[in-house]
Design an enzyme around this catalytic site. Structure first.
Site, short mmCIF file in Angstrom:
data_model
loop_
_atom_site.label_atom_id
_atom_site.label_comp_id
_atom_site.label_asym_id
_atom_site.label_seq_id
_atom_site.Cartn_x
_atom_site.Cartn_y
_atom_site.Cartn_z
N CYS A 1 0.80 -1.23 0.00
CA CYS A 1 0.00 0.00 0.00
C CYS A 1 0.83 1.28 0.00
O CYS A 1 0.32 2.34 -0.34
CB CYS A 1 -0.94 0.00 1.21
SG CYS A 1 -2.19 -1.30 1.17
N LEU B 1 -3.35 -9.29 7.89
CA LEU B 1 -3.69 -7.96 8.38
C LEU B 1 -4.19 -8.11 9.81
O LEU B 1 -5.39 -8.10 10.08
CB LEU B 1 -4.77 -7.32 7.49
CG LEU B 1 -5.06 -5.84 7.69
CD1 LEU B 1 -3.82 -5.00 7.40
CD2 LEU B 1 -6.20 -5.40 6.79
N GLY C 1 -5.98 2.80 5.18
CA GLY C 1 -5.85 1.36 5.24
C GLY C 1 -7.02 0.68 5.90
O GLY C 1 -7.24 -0.52 5.73
N GLY C 2 -7.81 1.45 6.63
CA GLY C 2 -9.00 0.97 7.29
C GLY C 2 -9.49 2.05 8.24
O GLY C 2 -8.74 2.96 8.62
N ARG C 3 -10.74 1.95 8.65
CA ARG C 3 -11.31 2.98 9.52
C ARG C 3 -10.55 3.08 10.84
O ARG C 3 -10.26 4.19 11.31
CB ARG C 3 -12.78 2.66 9.81
CG ARG C 3 -13.46 3.68 10.73
CD ARG C 3 -14.79 3.18 11.25
NE ARG C 3 -14.67 1.90 11.93
CZ ARG C 3 -14.21 1.75 13.17
NH1 ARG C 3 -13.82 2.81 13.87
NH2 ARG C 3 -14.13 0.56 13.71
#
Length: 414
Positions: free
Chosen positions: A157, A257, A299-301
């Site tokens: 990423c 992850l 990358g995520g909340r």
């Protein structure tokens, strides 16, 4: 020597996935345990994502195939194709996105001839083929066959930043250089049904997209450019090597992850920013909120929540990252470029509403600065500092209006 981003453009596939519909199909898979089904609902509902895009048309109930490989709408079952099947689709569909984004970025620079492009840097971690995307772009766009080509593969990423940093170095070494940087990712190729929490989280987050930028330091470039490339830094956190990884399996690429990743970022984000801010003591002495713009890889909340809380950033400063996550999901390396583009488009809209007011751009040292960061395997934190140029023209193709360009398809997977 000052190096500039002359243009920045994005592209997504035509098929839209609706998060709630994807959740329902994932949760209904026969192989899930009761815990697995609960995890699917929790991960999809808490992801802060409404829509994503996929290059796999088959991943919708509207598509019919005589030989389904990813999803069988007749039975409602998610299938499990081999890595070869997935990678063959990557070679075909990723080429389209690479070329579309590259062409848009070049078209946004009408003063440049195609033969002016001296370097090409491509980025992807979701598939492989050779001759690769760098070759395909040269042929499809009609670039000089002697253009210097580089491909950054399987970094994850954060890879847009090594690509932009390389472009900056090329331009500093050759003042006549014009570098085309293109990131394209087909993360949805690797989704699958599973009871594994990491796999479920990946299926709830990841999507497909591409972004491209033209970078140059040629005389006169500043007059029409969007951003100035100031500094880049890389930091490896002391822990996290096993918490975020990207491996090749027999049935696609496998995401690791771990749920501890947001905590690792929370513990180390201040230290990761220190080398970047140390480049400019005037900025380092200020509160983080004094830097007006923050382009954070979503990358995520939970990652965004941790960064915002630890740095004390305002809700407004997180809008670009959260909006990209909501509308597009996590597109790996391309995502942070979508966030940068959101900042540019957002500022242009504000400027348009203030047309004729002749309001000054601001006098603080952080008013026109963009602090950006992305995270990836290792755990690696890449950071960058940009200057948004006050005369930056409207980006030629704003990020796609979902209702205008795309018809939502009933989407079984994410």
């Amino acid at each position: 020597m000052t190096v500039y981003v002359r243009s920045l453009e994005t592209a997504v596939p035509k098929t839209m996935l609706i998060q709630s519909e994807a959740r329902d199909v994932f949760a209904a898979q026969s192989g899930l345990t009761r815990l697995g089904s609960r995890l699917v609902n929790t991960c999809f509902d808490s992801a802060a994502i409404d829509t994503r895009f996929t290059a796999v048309d088959e991943l919708t109930n509207d598509f019919r195939s005589d030989d389904p490989q990813f999803y069988d709408p007749a039975t409602g079952l998610l299938l499990n194709p081999s890595t070869k099947v997935r990678n063959d689709i990557f070679a075909r569909e990723a080429t389209k996105l690479f070329v579309e984004a590259a062409r848009a970025a070049v078209d946004a620079c009408p003063e440049l001839d195609l033969l002016d492009i001296t370097h090409l840097v491509t980025v992807s971690c979701t598939g492989f083929f050779n001759p690769g995307p760098d070759y395909k772009i040269v042929r499809e766009l009609g670039l000089d066959p002697a253009v210097q080509r580089y491909h950054l593969g399987f970094m994850g990423c954060y890879a847009a930043f090594p690509a932009l940093r390389a472009a900056k170095l090329f331009c500093e070494a050759d003042p006549n250089a014009v570098v085309l940087v293109v990131c394209a990712e087909l993360c949805s190729l690797h989704v699958r049904t599973s009871n594994d929490p990491d796999t479920i989280m990946g299926s709830a987050l990841f999507a497909d997209g591409a972004a491209a930028a033209v970078v140059t330091a040629r005389p006169g470039a500043e007059e029409a450019s969007l951003l100035q490339l100031d500094h880049f830094e890389t930091v490896l956190t002391p822990v996290g090597e096993d918490s975020m990884a990207w491996n090749i399996g027999d049935h696609g690429f496998e995401m690791v992850l771990g749920n501890y990743v947001p905590h690792i970022i929370d513990d180390h984000i201040v230290g990761a920013l220190q080398p970047l801010l140390a480049r400019e003591p005037e900025l380092q002495a200020l509160p983080y909120t004094s830097i007006r713009h923050w382009a954070i890889h979503p990358g995520g909340r939970s990652i965004l929540d941790k960064v915002q809380s630890r740095l004390g950033l305002t809700d407004q400063q997180l809008v670009p990252a959260r909006e990209v996550l909501r509308n597009y999901g996590n597109m790996s390396s391309a995502t942070v470029l979508f966030v940068l583009k959101h900042i540019l488009d957002q500022d242009n809209e504000i400027r348009d509403t203030q047309a004729g007011d002749h309001q000054p751009a601001g006098s603080g040292p952080g008013d026109d600065r963009i602090c950006s960061m992305a995270f990836g395997p290792g755990l690696t934190v890449e950071t960058a500092m940009f200057t948004k140029l006050p005369q930056a023209p409207r980006v030629s193709n704003a990020m796609p209006e979902r209702d205008a360009r795309y018809e939502p398809a009933e989407a079984p997977v994410s």
